[in-house]
Design a protein around this motif. Structure first.
Motif, PDB file in Angstrom:
ATOM      1  N   GLY A  91       1.033  -1.200  -0.049  1.00 39.67           N
ATOM      2  CA  GLY A  91      -0.128  -0.254   0.028  1.00 39.67           C
ATOM      3  C   GLY A  91       0.853   1.212  -0.049  1.00 39.67           C
ATOM      4  O   GLY A  91       0.545   2.283  -0.792  1.00 39.67           O
ATOM      5  N   ARG A  92       2.127   1.323   0.648  1.00 43.19           N
ATOM      6  CA  ARG A  92       2.871   2.530   0.768  1.00 43.19           C
ATOM      7  C   ARG A  92       3.390   2.683  -0.490  1.00 43.19           C
ATOM      8  O   ARG A  92       3.696   3.899  -1.025  1.00 43.19           O
ATOM      9  N   HIS A  93       3.938   1.551  -1.284  1.00 43.25           N
ATOM     10  CA  HIS A  93       4.691   1.587  -2.496  1.00 43.25           C
ATOM     11  C   HIS A  93       3.778   2.320  -3.356  1.00 43.25           C
ATOM     12  O   HIS A  93       4.081   3.172  -4.371  1.00 43.25           O
ATOM     13  N   GLY A 106      -5.075  -0.116 -12.482  1.00 46.23           N
ATOM     14  CA  GLY A 106      -3.928  -0.289 -13.447  1.00 46.23           C
ATOM     15  C   GLY A 106      -3.017  -0.857 -12.797  1.00 46.23           C
ATOM     16  O   GLY A 106      -2.153  -1.830 -13.323  1.00 46.23           O
ATOM     17  N   ILE A 107      -2.360  -0.121 -12.022  1.00 42.97           N
ATOM     18  CA  ILE A 107      -1.077  -0.385 -11.342  1.00 42.97           C
ATOM     19  C   ILE A 107      -1.294  -1.457 -10.802  1.00 42.97           C
ATOM     20  O   ILE A 107      -0.206  -2.544 -10.805  1.00 42.97           O
ATOM     21  N   GLU A 108      -2.222  -1.484  -9.847  1.00 41.72           N
ATOM     22  CA  GLU A 108      -2.445  -3.214  -9.125  1.00 41.72           C
ATOM     23  C   GLU A 108      -2.735  -4.232  -9.945  1.00 41.72           C
ATOM     24  O   GLU A 108      -1.898  -5.354  -9.447  1.00 41.72           O
ATOM     25  N   ALA A 109      -3.352  -4.091 -10.987  1.00 37.69           N
ATOM     26  CA  ALA A 109      -3.303  -5.237 -11.908  1.00 37.69           C
ATOM     27  C   ALA A 109      -1.990  -5.775 -12.526  1.00 37.69           C
ATOM     28  O   ALA A 109      -1.613  -6.800 -12.641  1.00 37.69           O
ATOM     29  N   ALA A 110      -1.132  -4.613 -12.832  1.00 37.60           N
ATOM     30  CA  ALA A 110       0.252  -4.848 -13.358  1.00 37.60           C
ATOM     31  C   ALA A 110       0.909  -5.742 -12.330  1.00 37.60           C
ATOM     32  O   ALA A 110       1.792  -6.508 -12.815  1.00 37.60           O
ATOM     33  N   ILE A 111       0.795  -5.170 -11.201  1.00 40.95           N
ATOM     34  CA  ILE A 111       1.792  -5.846 -10.045  1.00 40.95           C
ATOM     35  C   ILE A 111       1.196  -7.283  -9.722  1.00 40.95           C
ATOM     36  O   ILE A 111       2.216  -8.284  -9.645  1.00 40.95           O
ATOM     37  N   GLU A 112       0.084  -7.466  -9.950  1.00 45.54           N
ATOM     38  CA  GLU A 112      -0.583  -8.965  -9.786  1.00 45.54           C
ATOM     39  C   GLU A 112       0.195  -9.682 -10.730  1.00 45.54           C
ATOM     40  O   GLU A 112       0.346 -10.722 -10.387  1.00 45.54           O
ATOM     41  N   ALA A 113       0.081  -9.153 -12.002  1.00 47.22           N
ATOM     42  CA  ALA A 113       0.668 -10.017 -13.215  1.00 47.22           C
ATOM     43  C   ALA A 113       1.953 -10.515 -12.913  1.00 47.22           C
ATOM     44  O   ALA A 113       2.283 -11.542 -13.531  1.00 47.22           O
ATOM     45  N   ALA A 114       2.736  -9.641 -12.299  1.00 47.62           N
ATOM     46  CA  ALA A 114       4.322  -9.834 -12.213  1.00 47.62           C
ATOM     47  C   ALA A 114       4.416 -10.716 -11.010  1.00 47.62           C
ATOM     48  O   ALA A 114       5.701 -11.072 -10.868  1.00 47.62           O
ATOM     49  N   LEU A 115       3.618 -11.076 -10.079  1.00 39.90           N
ATOM     50  CA  LEU A 115       4.137 -11.865  -8.965  1.00 39.90           C
ATOM     51  C   LEU A 115       4.077 -13.313  -9.105  1.00 39.90           C
ATOM     52  O   LEU A 115       3.318 -13.766  -9.803  1.00 39.90           O
ATOM     53  N   VAL A 148       2.338   1.707 -18.450  1.00 39.83           N
ATOM     54  CA  VAL A 148       2.829   0.984 -17.155  1.00 39.83           C
ATOM     55  C   VAL A 148       3.482  -0.380 -17.305  1.00 39.83           C
ATOM     56  O   VAL A 148       3.068  -1.230 -18.000  1.00 39.83           O
ATOM     57  N   VAL A 149       4.488  -0.362 -16.695  1.00 40.40           N
ATOM     58  CA  VAL A 149       5.514  -1.790 -17.004  1.00 40.40           C
ATOM     59  C   VAL A 149       5.979  -2.171 -15.478  1.00 40.40           C
ATOM     60  O   VAL A 149       6.392  -1.273 -14.610  1.00 40.40           O
ATOM     61  N   VAL A 150       5.676  -3.419 -15.253  1.00 36.69           N
ATOM     62  CA  VAL A 150       6.109  -4.200 -13.951  1.00 36.69           C
ATOM     63  C   VAL A 150       7.246  -5.273 -14.248  1.00 36.69           C
ATOM     64  O   VAL A 150       6.729  -6.082 -15.079  1.00 36.69           O
ATOM     65  N   THR A 151       8.293  -5.071 -13.914  1.00 38.23           N
ATOM     66  CA  THR A 151       9.230  -6.091 -14.316  1.00 38.23           C
ATOM     67  C   THR A 151       9.547  -6.772 -12.916  1.00 38.23           C
ATOM     68  O   THR A 151       9.550  -6.299 -11.698  1.00 38.23           O
ATOM     69  N   ALA A 152      10.038  -8.165 -12.821  1.00 41.88           N
ATOM     70  CA  ALA A 152      10.557  -8.662 -11.772  1.00 41.88           C
ATOM     71  C   ALA A 152      11.980  -9.356 -11.999  1.00 41.88           C
ATOM     72  O   ALA A 152      12.280  -9.965 -12.929  1.00 41.88           O
ATOM     73  N   ALA A 153      12.730  -9.123 -10.857  1.00 42.76           N
ATOM     74  CA  ALA A 153      14.142  -9.811 -10.923  1.00 42.76           C
ATOM     75  C   ALA A 153      14.290 -10.447  -9.902  1.00 42.76           C
ATOM     76  O   ALA A 153      13.665 -10.243  -8.668  1.00 42.76           O
ATOM     77  N   PRO A 154      15.289 -11.399  -9.682  1.00 44.49           N
ATOM     78  CA  PRO A 154      15.441 -12.319  -8.570  1.00 44.49           C
ATOM     79  C   PRO A 154      15.919 -11.532  -7.328  1.00 44.49           C
ATOM     80  O   PRO A 154      16.866 -10.613  -7.553  1.00 44.49           O
ATOM     81  N   TRP A 155      15.613 -12.057  -6.195  1.00 41.57           N
ATOM     82  CA  TRP A 155      16.081 -11.340  -4.867  1.00 41.57           C
ATOM     83  C   TRP A 155      16.768 -12.417  -4.084  1.00 41.57           C
ATOM     84  O   TRP A 155      16.186 -13.505  -4.124  1.00 41.57           O
ATOM     85  N   SER A 156      17.959 -12.124  -3.383  1.00 40.37           N
ATOM     86  CA  SER A 156      18.454 -12.840  -2.489  1.00 40.37           C
ATOM     87  C   SER A 156      18.582 -12.194  -1.138  1.00 40.37           C
ATOM     88  O   SER A 156      19.016 -11.182  -0.992  1.00 40.37           O
TER      89      SER A 156
END
Length: 269
Positions: free
Chosen positions: A33-35, A54-63, A93-101
């Motif tokens: 929510g803060r982000h 639209g932002i929330e939907a893009a985030i959901e699609a990237a999770l 609106v573009v959401v990308t995901a990268a690996p986190w360690s």
């Protein structure tokens, strides 16, 4: 979510956009929510009309269930040539995901002072605008000096931030961090630390911070949404005080909040 970006997109041609970086664990974005609120506020500040849905939907699609660094970028989209176009299409609106360690957690950081200055007078100083060249050049300076990050001073020679993080210092038993008027970003983890510290009996003071004060501080550390808290061990080759005990206490509380929200332990490897 946009699957491709036009070469005429104003984000590509003019850096006309903003972004947000968040950590997703177990398929849940920490402090989501803060982000999203901060990203929407940044869009509003520069006049990009984008819908929260639209932002929330893009985030959901990237999770995914895998630990990920999510970057959400919003640009003004495509438009006719000109700095301020008479009309524009829909925002991109573009959401990308990268690996986190978890190896990113707790990494110590050696700082050098960047030769350039952060423009605290700019209307974009407190926005995560996609034009990051000043920070990129400062990061190059740090790399060339064998350091891990660069300390950015503002136009008045005071501490603003680093290339990727907010700055905290423990001075006289108080947790001091530059206020937003100094040219730093309203970091999500910065805000959480400012909330958590008083609960642990540590007063927080947002005020101008001179670089010389860091040398005499009881602890200096950085915060961001991917690495959380990083102890700063040196500035321009001069050692800084070891504040690992305090930083560890703050990290423990942040970890509890992550576990409660994401149901995943935040444990460094």
């Amino acid at each position: 979510m946009t699957e491709s970006v036009s070469v005429e997109d104003r984000g590509f041609t003019l850096g006309d956009g903003v972004f947000d970086t968040a950590l997703a664990l177990g398929g849940t974005v920490f402090a989501r929510g803060r982000h999203v609120e901060r990203l929407l506020a940044a869009c509003d500040a520069i006049g990009i009309a984008v819908e929260r849905a639209g932002i929330e939907a893009a985030i959901e699609a990237a999770l995914t269930p895998a630990p990920s660094i999510l970057r959400t970028t919003v640009t003004r989209g495509t438009a006719a040539r000109g700095l301020w176009p008479a009309s524009v299409g829909a925002p991109t609106v573009v959401v990308t995901a990268a690996p986190w360690s978890p190896a990113l957690l707790g990494q110590k950081v050696r700082l050098v002072t960047a030769s350039g200055r952060r423009n605290d007078l700019s209307p974009t100083a407190t926005l995560k605008a996609i034009g990051y060249l000043d920070a990129i050049l400062a990061a190059r300076e740090a790399a060339q000096a064998g350091a891990d990050d660069a300390l950015l001073l503002n136009t008045r020679g005071r501490v603003a931030c680093t290339t990727i993080a907010n700055v905290f210092a423990v001075i006289g038993g108080r947790l001091v961090t530059p206020g937003l008027a100094e040219g730093c970003l309203p970091g999500i983890v910065r805000g959480l630390v400012c909330e958590i510290a008083p609960e642990l009996g540590l007063a927080v003071e947002e005020r101008p911070l001179a670089p010389a004060e860091l040398g005499g501080a009881e602890a200096v550390f950085l915060s961001n949404s991917v690495r959380f808290l990083r102890p700063a061990t040196a500035l321009d080759g001069t050692p800084l005080a070891d504040g690992s005990a305090l930083i560890g206490t703050l990290m423990d509380e942040l970890g509890r909040r992550v576990a409660a929200e994401c149901r995943v332990a935040l444990t460094p490897h």
